[in-house]
Design an enzyme around this catalytic site. Structure first.
Site, mmCIF file in Angstrom:
data_model
loop_
_atom_site.group_PDB
_atom_site.id
_atom_site.type_symbol
_atom_site.label_atom_id
_atom_site.label_comp_id
_atom_site.label_asym_id
_atom_site.label_seq_id
_atom_site.Cartn_x
_atom_site.Cartn_y
_atom_site.Cartn_z
ATOM 1 N N SER A 15 25.833 127.637 97.397
ATOM 2 C CA SER A 15 27.255 127.522 97.050
ATOM 3 C C SER A 15 27.545 126.310 96.170
ATOM 4 O O SER A 15 28.523 126.314 95.415
ATOM 5 C CB SER A 15 28.111 127.447 98.322
ATOM 6 O OG SER A 15 27.749 126.331 99.114
ATOM 7 N N SER A 132 11.559 120.394 98.585
ATOM 8 C CA SER A 132 11.198 119.174 99.291
ATOM 9 C C SER A 132 11.952 118.033 98.632
ATOM 10 O O SER A 132 13.135 118.151 98.320
ATOM 11 C CB SER A 132 9.687 118.961 99.248
ATOM 12 O OG SER A 132 9.309 117.781 99.900
ATOM 13 N N TYR A 146 15.462 111.875 107.725
ATOM 14 C CA TYR A 146 15.519 112.841 106.621
ATOM 15 C C TYR A 146 14.157 112.950 105.945
ATOM 16 O O TYR A 146 13.664 114.062 105.685
ATOM 17 C CB TYR A 146 16.578 112.417 105.606
ATOM 18 C CG TYR A 146 16.632 113.312 104.389
ATOM 19 C CD1 TYR A 146 17.255 114.551 104.454
ATOM 20 C CD2 TYR A 146 16.044 112.913 103.189
ATOM 21 C CE1 TYR A 146 17.291 115.380 103.336
ATOM 22 C CE2 TYR A 146 16.082 113.729 102.075
ATOM 23 C CZ TYR A 146 16.705 114.966 102.150
ATOM 24 O OH TYR A 146 16.739 115.793 101.043
ATOM 25 N N LYS A 150 11.268 116.189 105.305
ATOM 26 C CA LYS A 150 10.640 116.576 104.042
ATOM 27 C C LYS A 150 9.111 116.437 104.116
ATOM 28 O O LYS A 150 8.382 117.253 103.547
ATOM 29 C CB LYS A 150 11.218 115.750 102.893
ATOM 30 C CG LYS A 150 12.686 116.038 102.626
ATOM 31 C CD LYS A 150 12.934 117.524 102.381
ATOM 32 C CE LYS A 150 14.378 117.839 102.091
ATOM 33 N NZ LYS A 150 14.616 119.296 101.872
#
Length: 271
Positions: A15, A132, A146, A150
């Protein structure tokens, strides 16, 4: 499928930002594209069909894949882009918050991938591109959780690629650096803020905002996704943009002590 009709693509988190640009780029390249958003959005005018999906919900993911197959009959390309961020000291987040982050960024990728794989195996071909980050390659002070998601996606993708090659399916990584999106506005904040990290956290906010303002356009990442999606013999990973390529090279060839010193300097941390 051929160059003029590369097939059907499914892009999660389409989106806004990178996902939006990726869906448009794939559609312009000839793919029939289905994009997802967590909440219902207005249908796009660029030929991308938008569907609602919560990647943390098994039923929602199953319905998504069922609906795409019912309408298009196949899925040739999956781009796992949906994700969320979190900035703060690692100890400032509860395990509940950390689990919620992993549920989107890691287990969301697993859910959608597992739902798509049976169709790809039946077809005898398919490509999965997982978004990634350069933070999947390097340390990330005040983004430890975070970065962990990844790093997890990196290991998962490389391993899965070896498992799926016998079925004609390849899994590749695209690794952006800072990108000009609203990512920083949607960052989650730690649920257990500690005064001791206030100054460092505020400093990282400033550094991130400046880096994003001068970062790559989402279209740079989208073009890299297209390259990874259509390469006849894909590489395992594609750095997206000049900064990402530089970081990747530095991580590989600069001595660890020098890299550590440079990283601390770039992040405004004392030597």
């Amino acid at each position: 499928m051929n160059k003029t009709n590369p097939g059907v693509a499914l892009v999660t988190g389409a989106s806004t930002g990178i996902g939006h640009a990726t869906a448009k780029t794939l559609q312009n390249a000839g793919f029939r594209v289905f994009g997802t958003s967590r909440r219902a959005v207005a249908q796009r005018t660029d030929g991308v069909t938008m569907l609602t999906c919560d990647v943390t919900d098994d039923r929602s993911v199953a319905k998504l894949v069922y609906d795409v197959l019912a309408e298009a009959g196949r899925i040739d390309l999956l781009v796992n882009n949906a994700g969320v961020g979190l900035i703060g000291g690692a100890e400032e987040s509860s395990t509940v918050q950390a689990q919620a982050l992993f549920d989107v960024n890691v287990f969301g990728v697993l859910r959608v991938t597992n739902a798509v794989l049976p169709a790809m195996r039946r077809q005898g071909k398919g490509r999965i591109v997982n978004l990634s980050s350069v933070l999947g390659l390097i340390p990330a002070p005040y983004s430890a959780l975070y970065a962990s998601t990844k790093h997890a996606i990196e290991g998962y993708s490389e391993s899965l690629d070896h498992e799926l090659r016998p079925f004609g399916i390849r899994v590749v990584l695209v690794e952006p650096a800072y990108t000009r999106t609203s990512f920083e506005e949607n960052l989650a904040r730690p649920d257990n803020l500690l005064d001791v990290y206030d100054a460092a956290r505020a400093g990282m906010d400033v550094i991130m905002r400046k880096a994003i303002e001068t970062g790559d356009a989402p279209e740079v990442v989208a073009e890299t996704v297209l390259k990874a999606a259509t390469a006849p013999v894909p590489r395992g990973r594609y750095a997206a943009g000049k900064m990402a390529r530089q970081v990747s090279l530095l991580r590989r060839f600069v001595p660890a002590s020098a890299f550590d010193k440079s990283l601390r300097k770039q992040n405004g941390l004392p030597a």
